[in-house]
Design a protein around this motif. Structure first.
Motif, PDB file in Angstrom:
ATOM      1  N   LYS A  25       0.892   4.068  -3.091  1.00 10.85           N
ATOM      2  CA  LYS A  25       0.592   5.524  -2.805  1.00 10.85           C
ATOM      3  C   LYS A  25       2.053   6.404  -3.325  1.00 10.85           C
ATOM      4  O   LYS A  25       1.797   7.397  -3.813  1.00 10.85           O
ATOM      5  N   ASP A  46       5.425   8.546   8.017  1.00 14.05           N
ATOM      6  CA  ASP A  46       5.494   9.431   7.048  1.00 14.05           C
ATOM      7  C   ASP A  46       6.922   9.259   6.352  1.00 14.05           C
ATOM      8  O   ASP A  46       7.846  10.301   6.563  1.00 14.05           O
ATOM      9  N   ASP A  76       2.407   6.738  -7.004  1.00 11.63           N
ATOM     10  CA  ASP A  76       1.398   7.491  -7.503  1.00 11.63           C
ATOM     11  C   ASP A  76       1.813   8.967  -7.301  1.00 11.63           C
ATOM     12  O   ASP A  76       1.843   9.828  -8.213  1.00 11.63           O
ATOM     13  N   GLN A  77       2.206   9.354  -5.964  1.00  8.49           N
ATOM     14  CA  GLN A  77       2.632  10.564  -5.738  1.00  8.49           C
ATOM     15  C   GLN A  77       3.834  11.186  -6.481  1.00  8.49           C
ATOM     16  O   GLN A  77       4.047  12.262  -7.033  1.00  8.49           O
ATOM     17  N   ASP A 118       0.797  -1.092  -0.085  1.00  7.21           N
ATOM     18  CA  ASP A 118       0.015   0.103   0.150  1.00  7.21           C
ATOM     19  C   ASP A 118       0.966   1.161  -0.121  1.00  7.21           C
ATOM     20  O   ASP A 118       0.563   2.221  -0.657  1.00  7.21           O
ATOM     21  N   ILE A 119       1.937   1.251   0.861  1.00  3.43           N
ATOM     22  CA  ILE A 119       2.783   2.330   0.866  1.00  3.43           C
ATOM     23  C   ILE A 119       3.602   2.755  -0.527  1.00  3.43           C
ATOM     24  O   ILE A 119       3.817   3.968  -0.873  1.00  3.43           O
TER      25      ILE A 119
END
Length: 502
Positions: A313, A492, A316-317, A309-310
């Motif tokens: 994401k 983060d 995509d970023q 999942d990380i």
């Protein structure tokens, strides 16, 4: 009769086309031009020296003798036109000078023959004399050799180098081997050279040891190499000329290897070098994982849904993060930033000034620099802000190159050739398979990206300015950083942003 009448117009058209092609061939052969590549000497023939005069009737002094010998070689070879940069460009005309500088590569490329005159290679020289010639050190002569298809070398007395009578010295293995050693460039690369933005960092390295009489020409002589058209402004600072060229390369290619250097920063922008010699050092080589190691790491991450999942994401970023660009001499650099928490002087036995730098998420680094850096720590805070950044390289996304895909649009006879009837919803349709395959490929690329981001990388140390922009702190060595732990274990993990750098 009807058949003959139908054939007549077609025969006439073919005959007309043949005559047109013959005319074009005759005109092309008549206007074939031979260009000269040479090192300028003390006295050269200029336009006003020969304009409206017969070259062979002029006094054989200085550059006039060189011009006369060149013209005789061209005439004896059966050509009618010769071009020499010293006397075929009106340097008093800014417009003509601008056009000449920006067209030079194309002119040499389209020459019927380029003659290279080696003024410092005496007659009957042995192999190796060409490699030692100052012709190899000049800025303009690089494009004058790689651009043309046919090149012949002549010695000081206008005899053929090594007595080589072959019609093209680019096809001489002995001469090309000598040039390969002198230039440090593979002979195949020299012969097959194409202008443009490929292998940017390597091309800058090739040019880094060459010199020019006029300081701006260090940059201007590379316009053709990178296929760029820029204003020619003699009298500007050489750092500005080089800066404009490098800015255009980044703007057109997005290639951040232009920022891969160490030494003195430019007044144009702190992320660019002041001198092209900063590219002399080979690009840094970082330790990297083998493909087997990458696949092993990916297999491990695939067992962890959180890691997948990380990765998705993050991918995509970064996919929506633009490439680096310049605007008004300011570099807008997409990067992954790491906040610096401590800078302290590190004493060493050498005369170098070294600083130990601590940053969140990175192993401690030692940075060697001639610039003074404000020392601070968590217990001794300062208003000065530093960040270590990893410049974002979009090639890490490993996106498919759609330019390589076959273009069936022009070849398709009709749409029916590529139309597939709809299948039952229960069937595994080809389109559904492609979607699943793309999702799988995207997940694989995302995990590969995550693995590669955990490897050592080249970093920049940036210092914040009063207006909120940053300046790069130049170092005497490449800064190699390493993340402390797996990015999937950090809540983060990545501070992704675009920083404006002066």
């Amino acid at each position: 009769m009807l058949s003959k009448m139908d054939d007549a117009p077609e025969a006439q058209i073919q005959d007309s086309n043949l005559r047109t092609e013959r005319i074009k061939d005759v005109v092309a052969r008549y206007f074939r031009c031979v260009l000269l590549s040479h090192r300028w000497e003390g006295t050269e023939a200029l336009l006003h020296d020969i304009q409206d005069k017969v070259v062979y009737e002029l006094n054989e002094l200085g550059g006039i003798a060189k011009l006369q010998s060149f013209c005789k070689i061209v005439r004896d070879a059966g050509y009618l036109w010769a071009w020499m940069d010293t006397c075929c460009i009106d340097r008093r005309s800014n417009t003509e000078l601008q056009e000449s500088v920006n067209s030079m590569f194309v002119w040499y490329h389209h020459s019927a023959l380029t003659i290279v005159y080696l003024c410092d290679v005496p007659p009957s020289s042995k192999p190796g004399a060409l490699a030692r010639s100052v012709w190899n050190e000049r800025g303009w002569t690089f494009q004058e050799f790689v651009a043309p298809k046919v090149v012949i070398f002549y010695q000081k007395d206008w005899s053929l180098y090594l007595g080589d009578r072959s019609p093209n010295h680019k096809e001489s293995s002995a001469i090309m081997k000598e040039l390969e050693g002198a230039m440090g460039i593979d002979a195949r690369a020299l012969i097959s050279f194409r202008p443009g933005m490929s292998d940017v960092r390597q091309r800058l390295q090739w040019a880094s040891s060459r010199v020019t009489t006029l300081q701006e020409d260090v940059a201007y002589s590379l316009f053709g190499i990178f296929d760029v058209l820029l204003p020619v402004i003699y009298g500007e600072k050489k750092q500005n000329a080089l800066g404009r060229l490098l800015q255009e390369i980044v703007a057109r290619s997005g290639d951040i290897t232009v920022l891969d250097w160490f030494g003195q920063p430019s007044e144009f922008n702190s992320c660019l070098p002041a001198y092209i010699t900063s590219y002399t050092t080979l690009p840094r080589t970082l330790p990297s994982l083998s493909e087997d190691q990458i696949q092993t790491a990916i297999s491990s991450l695939q067992q962890n849904p959180v890691a997948v999942d990380i990765a998705m994401k993050l991918y995509d970023q970064l996919d929506y993060t633009s490439a680096a660009r310049f605007a008004n001499c300011r570099l807008h650099l997409p990067c992954i930033a790491f906040r610096v928490t401590d800078v302290s002087l590190s004493y060493s036995s050498s005369h170098e000034t070294r600083f130990e730098v601590k940053a969140d998420g990175l192993h401690d680094l030692l940075i060697t620099t001639k610039e003074p850096i404000v020392q601070f720590s968590r217990t001794r805070p300062t208003q000065q802000t530093f960040v270590l950044v990893r410049p974002w390289d979009r090639s890490l996304l490993e996106l498919p190159d759609f330019a390589d895909l076959p273009d069936v649009g022009d070849d398709a006879e009709n749409e029916g050739d590529y139309w597939t009837p709809p299948s039952s919803p229960s069937d595994e349709s080809p389109s559904l398979s492609l979607v699943k395959q793309e999702v799988a490929n995207l997940e694989s690329r995302a995990l590969r990206l995550l693995v590669r981001l955990g490897q050592p990388f080249g970093a920049f140390l940036l210092m914040r300015q009063r207006g909120g922009e940053y300046k790069r702190v130049a170092s005497d060595r490449y800064i190699i950083a390493q993340v402390v732990k797996d990015v999937t274990s950090v809540p983060d993990p990545m501070d992704i942003r675009t920083i404006e750098i002066l």
